[in-house]
Scaffold this motif. Structure first.
Motif, PDB file in Angstrom:
ATOM      1  N   GLY A  41       0.786  -1.234   0.000  1.00  0.00           N
ATOM      2  CA  GLY A  41       0.000   0.000   0.000  1.00  0.00           C
ATOM      3  C   GLY A  41       0.813   1.275   0.000  1.00  0.00           C
ATOM      4  N   THR A  42       2.113   1.168   0.170  1.00  0.00           N
ATOM      5  CA  THR A  42       2.968   2.349   0.184  1.00  0.00           C
ATOM      6  C   THR A  42       3.039   2.980  -1.205  1.00  0.00           C
ATOM      7  OG1 THR A  42       4.326   1.395   1.948  1.00  0.00           O
ATOM      8  CG2 THR A  42       5.311   3.189   0.666  1.00  0.00           C
ATOM      9  N   SER A  43       3.043   4.304  -1.239  1.00  0.00           N
ATOM     10  CA  SER A  43       3.235   5.048  -2.485  1.00  0.00           C
ATOM     11  C   SER A  43       4.564   5.777  -2.408  1.00  0.00           C
ATOM     12  CB  SER A  43       2.095   6.046  -2.696  1.00  0.00           C
ATOM     13  OG  SER A  43       2.279   6.772  -3.892  1.00  0.00           O
ATOM     14  N   LEU A  44       5.381   5.624  -3.451  1.00  0.00           N
ATOM     15  CA  LEU A  44       6.704   6.249  -3.483  1.00  0.00           C
ATOM     16  C   LEU A  44       6.789   7.206  -4.668  1.00  0.00           C
ATOM     17  CD1 LEU A  44       9.021   3.146  -2.839  1.00  0.00           C
ATOM     18  CD2 LEU A  44       8.273   4.847  -1.171  1.00  0.00           C
ATOM     19  N   PRO A  45       6.891   8.506  -4.426  1.00  0.00           N
ATOM     20  CA  PRO A  45       7.062   9.457  -5.535  1.00  0.00           C
ATOM     21  C   PRO A  45       8.484   9.400  -6.078  1.00  0.00           C
ATOM     22  CG  PRO A  45       7.090  10.608  -3.435  1.00  0.00           C
ATOM     23  CD  PRO A  45       6.779   9.177  -3.120  1.00  0.00           C
ATOM     24  N   TYR A  46       8.629   9.764  -7.343  1.00  0.00           N
ATOM     25  CA  TYR A  46       9.948   9.756  -7.983  1.00  0.00           C
ATOM     26  C   TYR A  46      10.081  10.950  -8.916  1.00  0.00           C
ATOM     27  CZ  TYR A  46       7.481   8.101 -12.159  1.00  0.00           C
ATOM     28  OH  TYR A  46       6.624   8.002 -13.229  1.00  0.00           O
ATOM     29  N   ASP A  47      11.309  11.316  -9.190  1.00  0.00           N
ATOM     30  CA  ASP A  47      11.624  12.239 -10.281  1.00  0.00           C
ATOM     31  C   ASP A  47      12.098  11.449 -11.499  1.00  0.00           C
ATOM     32  OD1 ASP A  47      11.310  15.031  -9.082  1.00  0.00           O
ATOM     33  OD2 ASP A  47      12.557  14.033  -7.587  1.00  0.00           O
ATOM     34  N   ASP A  48      12.926  10.441 -11.232  1.00  0.00           N
ATOM     35  CA  ASP A  48      13.304   9.476 -12.270  1.00  0.00           C
ATOM     36  C   ASP A  48      13.009   8.081 -11.735  1.00  0.00           C
ATOM     37  OD1 ASP A  48      14.791  10.649 -14.749  1.00  0.00           O
ATOM     38  OD2 ASP A  48      15.581  11.784 -13.034  1.00  0.00           O
ATOM     39  N   LEU A  49      12.488   7.235 -12.609  1.00  0.00           N
ATOM     40  CA  LEU A  49      12.161   5.861 -12.234  1.00  0.00           C
ATOM     41  C   LEU A  49      12.980   4.913 -13.100  1.00  0.00           C
ATOM     42  CD1 LEU A  49      10.343   3.722 -10.789  1.00  0.00           C
ATOM     43  CD2 LEU A  49       8.765   3.972 -12.738  1.00  0.00           C
ATOM     44  N   VAL A  50      13.659   3.965 -12.459  1.00  0.00           N
ATOM     45  CA  VAL A  50      14.416   2.950 -13.182  1.00  0.00           C
ATOM     46  C   VAL A  50      13.739   1.602 -12.953  1.00  0.00           C
ATOM     47  CG1 VAL A  50      16.642   1.814 -13.510  1.00  0.00           C
ATOM     48  CG2 VAL A  50      16.557   4.241 -12.887  1.00  0.00           C
ATOM     49  N   VAL A  51      13.287   0.985 -14.026  1.00  0.00           N
ATOM     50  CA  VAL A  51      12.660  -0.335 -13.953  1.00  0.00           C
ATOM     51  C   VAL A  51      13.751  -1.382 -14.128  1.00  0.00           C
ATOM     52  CG1 VAL A  51      10.928  -1.884 -14.940  1.00  0.00           C
ATOM     53  CG2 VAL A  51      10.525   0.600 -14.911  1.00  0.00           C
ATOM     54  N   ALA A  52      13.978  -2.154 -13.072  1.00  0.00           N
ATOM     55  CA  ALA A  52      15.026  -3.180 -13.095  1.00  0.00           C
ATOM     56  C   ALA A  52      14.482  -4.469 -12.489  1.00  0.00           C
ATOM     57  CB  ALA A  52      16.259  -2.695 -12.325  1.00  0.00           C
ATOM     58  N   THR A  53      13.249  -4.802 -12.862  1.00  0.00           N
ATOM     59  CA  THR A  53      12.550  -5.919 -12.232  1.00  0.00           C
ATOM     60  C   THR A  53      12.909  -7.279 -12.822  1.00  0.00           C
ATOM     61  OG1 THR A  53      10.681  -5.148 -13.591  1.00  0.00           O
ATOM     62  CG2 THR A  53      10.572  -4.740 -11.245  1.00  0.00           C
ATOM     63  N   GLY A  54      13.812  -7.314 -13.791  1.00  0.00           N
ATOM     64  CA  GLY A  54      14.339  -8.586 -14.253  1.00  0.00           C
ATOM     65  C   GLY A  54      13.325  -9.444 -14.976  1.00  0.00           C
ATOM     66  N   ALA A  55      13.512 -10.745 -14.860  1.00  0.00           N
ATOM     67  CA  ALA A  55      12.648 -11.718 -15.520  1.00  0.00           C
ATOM     68  C   ALA A  55      12.368 -12.870 -14.570  1.00  0.00           C
ATOM     69  CB  ALA A  55      13.302 -12.228 -16.805  1.00  0.00           C
ATOM     70  N   SER A  56      11.270 -13.560 -14.828  1.00  0.00           N
ATOM     71  CA  SER A  56      10.885 -14.730 -14.043  1.00  0.00           C
ATOM     72  C   SER A  56      10.970 -15.979 -14.908  1.00  0.00           C
ATOM     73  CB  SER A  56       9.444 -14.581 -13.522  1.00  0.00           C
ATOM     74  OG  SER A  56       9.323 -13.498 -12.647  1.00  0.00           O
ATOM     75  N   ALA A  57      11.117 -17.124 -14.252  1.00  0.00           N
ATOM     76  CA  ALA A  57      11.122 -18.382 -14.994  1.00  0.00           C
ATOM     77  C   ALA A  57       9.791 -18.550 -15.718  1.00  0.00           C
ATOM     78  CB  ALA A  57      11.347 -19.542 -14.035  1.00  0.00           C
ATOM     79  N   ARG A  58       9.860 -18.952 -16.959  1.00  0.00           N
ATOM     80  CA  ARG A  58       8.627 -19.208 -17.714  1.00  0.00           C
ATOM     81  C   ARG A  58       7.818 -20.280 -16.976  1.00  0.00           C
ATOM     82  NH1 ARG A  58       7.421 -17.703 -22.598  1.00  0.00           N
ATOM     83  NH2 ARG A  58       9.608 -17.185 -23.077  1.00  0.00           N
ATOM     84  N   PRO A  59       6.539 -20.026 -16.728  1.00  0.00           N
ATOM     85  CA  PRO A  59       5.749 -20.973 -15.931  1.00  0.00           C
ATOM     86  C   PRO A  59       5.709 -22.365 -16.555  1.00  0.00           C
ATOM     87  CG  PRO A  59       4.583 -18.888 -16.178  1.00  0.00           C
ATOM     88  CD  PRO A  59       5.768 -18.823 -17.092  1.00  0.00           C
ATOM     89  N   SER A  60       5.737 -23.347 -15.721  1.00  0.00           N
ATOM     90  CA  SER A  60       5.654 -24.723 -16.184  1.00  0.00           C
ATOM     91  C   SER A  60       4.268 -25.003 -16.747  1.00  0.00           C
ATOM     92  CB  SER A  60       5.931 -25.695 -15.029  1.00  0.00           C
ATOM     93  OG  SER A  60       5.533 -27.006 -15.377  1.00  0.00           O
ATOM     94  N   PRO A  61       4.171 -25.596 -17.942  1.00  0.00           N
ATOM     95  CA  PRO A  61       2.850 -25.951 -18.484  1.00  0.00           C
ATOM     96  C   PRO A  61       2.252 -27.180 -17.833  1.00  0.00           C
ATOM     97  CG  PRO A  61       4.574 -26.625 -20.002  1.00  0.00           C
ATOM     98  CD  PRO A  61       5.255 -25.873 -18.889  1.00  0.00           C
ATOM     99  N   TRP A  62       3.009 -27.789 -16.922  1.00  0.00           N
ATOM    100  CA  TRP A  62       2.541 -29.009 -16.293  1.00  0.00           C
ATOM    101  C   TRP A  62       1.998 -28.779 -14.889  1.00  0.00           C
ATOM    102  CZ3 TRP A  62       7.441 -28.716 -18.652  1.00  0.00           C
ATOM    103  CH2 TRP A  62       7.447 -29.158 -19.974  1.00  0.00           C
ATOM    104  N   GLY A  63       1.801 -27.519 -14.544  1.00  0.00           N
ATOM    105  CA  GLY A  63       1.105 -27.197 -13.309  1.00  0.00           C
ATOM    106  C   GLY A  63       1.970 -27.330 -12.072  1.00  0.00           C
ATOM    107  N   PRO A  64       1.504 -26.788 -10.953  1.00  0.00           N
ATOM    108  CA  PRO A  64       2.241 -26.935  -9.691  1.00  0.00           C
ATOM    109  C   PRO A  64       2.107 -28.363  -9.148  1.00  0.00           C
ATOM    110  CG  PRO A  64       0.156 -25.787  -9.320  1.00  0.00           C
ATOM    111  CD  PRO A  64       0.278 -25.985 -10.804  1.00  0.00           C
ATOM    112  N   LEU A  65       3.237 -29.011  -8.979  1.00  0.00           N
ATOM    113  CA  LEU A  65       3.270 -30.368  -8.444  1.00  0.00           C
ATOM    114  C   LEU A  65       4.344 -30.444  -7.371  1.00  0.00           C
ATOM    115  CD1 LEU A  65       3.247 -32.361 -11.817  1.00  0.00           C
ATOM    116  CD2 LEU A  65       1.299 -32.108 -10.261  1.00  0.00           C
ATOM    117  N   HIS A  66       4.138 -31.253  -6.372  1.00  0.00           N
ATOM    118  CA  HIS A  66       5.171 -31.466  -5.358  1.00  0.00           C
ATOM    119  C   HIS A  66       6.381 -32.140  -6.021  1.00  0.00           C
ATOM    120  CE1 HIS A  66       6.995 -32.089  -1.463  1.00  0.00           C
ATOM    121  NE2 HIS A  66       7.212 -33.352  -1.792  1.00  0.00           N
ATOM    122  N   GLY A  67       7.531 -31.527  -5.879  1.00  0.00           N
ATOM    123  CA  GLY A  67       8.737 -32.055  -6.507  1.00  0.00           C
ATOM    124  C   GLY A  67       9.105 -31.359  -7.789  1.00  0.00           C
ATOM    125  N   LEU A  68       8.250 -30.409  -8.245  1.00  0.00           N
ATOM    126  CA  LEU A  68       8.523 -29.654  -9.467  1.00  0.00           C
ATOM    127  C   LEU A  68       9.163 -28.324  -9.092  1.00  0.00           C
ATOM    128  CD1 LEU A  68       7.920 -30.073 -12.548  1.00  0.00           C
ATOM    129  CD2 LEU A  68       5.897 -28.651 -12.195  1.00  0.00           C
TER     130      LEU A  68
END
Length: 414
Positions: free
Chosen positions: A95-122
């Protein structure tokens, strides 16, 4: 005083914050990270950290003391979930709001989701929590199946083999590993590397499904083969973390679209670095997104300079570079690799070699294995290629000259 807010606390975000201070930025710097942990380096997660030979302290990118000394405010443990350009602020999940003068987006990347669903051991390997969970699973024993023979999958297979996991199988629907960056002929060498180290390889066949069984998991291949597994790692690529920008008016298309200065094409106060940035490469003359550690570091320096010195904007036109540690092979790629025109240069021993690539007769990239001098030669040539391109033959001669001369018989006698 101006405030720069950096969203993303991996290497791109941390290096941007540090580079801002080095460039003379005197305003506030806020580094926002989704994870509560202090910033850490991610390449070791599939290698030394997974194997237990690296610690959280050894892979740390920034300590609290170093952040305080540099005047970097750490805002950790809550992800950015929205951007309001009209108010010049970002909203966090708490819920926090942070004002900026310059914003740098450096949120990277996530692993492509598995098409085989969430399973124990995956499992996937993208975060500290992922590496902790996978390491515990591997130490518990049982067969491992790795789906995806790119860098992450190949590194996990190699690391698991080195940890003593007795049955490791590497699966990919493409006939060779590392197919995104190498041609089939050269990439086949790395398939042989895995097989020679005891890893079973199933290349050229896809995964039809993964089922839970009484003893763990069963990976069904499209040729009818069933691979029993206690642990399955899915490494089928990555997707940029740009969903939080939806509705902001910042264009995203396979990453944040930026100009050659790494500035959003829609807003001069919004910048992007690292895996999430898709910027106009002035040499390649097209939009490029690189999931390379070195690119994130170099891009961070460029963005920090451009924020601090807006009247002296720099373009970002790096020579691509990426490395991978697999078994006792140090694999390094520079420039553009994978084309059909190439030549292999042998080093001083069978596990030291280079493959040099050309387009239109001009040298454009190299793969090196366990041969640092060949890599340095290739990078040096490419760094000046815009002004003075070299032919494949010229670079081959330079690389061969870096090979140590064989010692003559009795050379060591006294």
């Amino acid at each position: 005083m101006a405030r720069t807010v950096i969203v993303g606390a991996s290497v791109g975000g941390v290096r941007t914050a540090q580079a801002l201070r080095a460039a003379g930025h005197e305003g506030e710097i806020m580094l926002v990270g989704e994870e509560a942990h202090l910033p850490y380096d991610k390449p070791p997660l599939s290698k030394a950290f997974l194997a237990g030979t690296a610690t959280l302290e050894s892979i740390a990118l920034l300590t609290e003391g170093a952040a305080a000394e540099a005047g970097i405010d750490l805002v950790l443990g809550s992800a950015a979930v929205g951007l309001n350009r009209e108010s010049g602020s970002i909203r966090l999940a708490n819920g926090t709001s942070l004002p900026y003068d310059d914003l740098v987006v450096a949120t990277g990347a996530s692993a492509r989701p598995s098409p085989w669903g969430p399973l124990h051991g995956l499992h996937a390997v993208r975060s500290l929590a992922d590496a902790h969970a996978l390491g515990a699973a591997l130490r518990a024993g049982g067969p491992l199946v790795v789906i995806g023979a790119g860098f992450i999958g190949s590194e996990v297979a190699a690391t698991a083999s080195g940890m003593g996991v007795e049955e490791v199988t590497l699966v990919d629907p493409v006939p060779v590993p590392l197919s995104r960056v190498l041609d089939a002929e050269v990439a086949a060498v790395f398939g042989e590397l895995h097989a020679g180290r005891g890893v079973r390889t199933r290349f050229g066949v896809g995964v039809a499904g993964i089922d839970e069984t009484s003893s763990g998991l069963a990976v069904r291949l499209e040729d009818g083969t069933v691979l029993p597994a206690a642990t399955v790692v899915v490494g089928i690529g990555a997707v940029p973390n740009d969903a939080w920008l939806r509705g902001s008016g910042i264009p995203v298309d396979g990453g944040v679209l930026c100009d050659s200065h790494n500035r959003s094409v829609a807003d001069p106060q919004v910048w992007a670095v690292g895996d999430v940035a898709r910027w106009w490469h002035p040499v390649h003359d097209r939009y490029v997104r690189l999931e390379h550690w070195t690119n994130a570091v170099e891009q961070a320096v460029c963005v920090a300079h451009n924020i601090t010195h807006p009247d002296e904007l720099r373009t970002h036109a790096p020579v691509e570079y990426v490395w991978s540690d697999q078994y006792d092979w140090k694999i390094q790629l520079v420039g553009r690799t994978g084309g059909d025109t190439h030549v292999r240069v042998e080093g001083a021993d069978p596990e030291k070699f280079a493959v040099l690539y050309a387009e239109g007769g001009a040298f454009v990239g190299a793969l090196t294995v366990n041969w640092p001098k060949a890599l340095v030669t290739g990078r040096r040539v490419l760094s000046r290629a815009g002004a003075q391109p070299c032919s494949l033959g010229e670079v081959q001669a330079l690389v061969e000259a870096s090979r140590p001369a064989p010692r003559s018989a009795g050379a060591g006698a006294r």
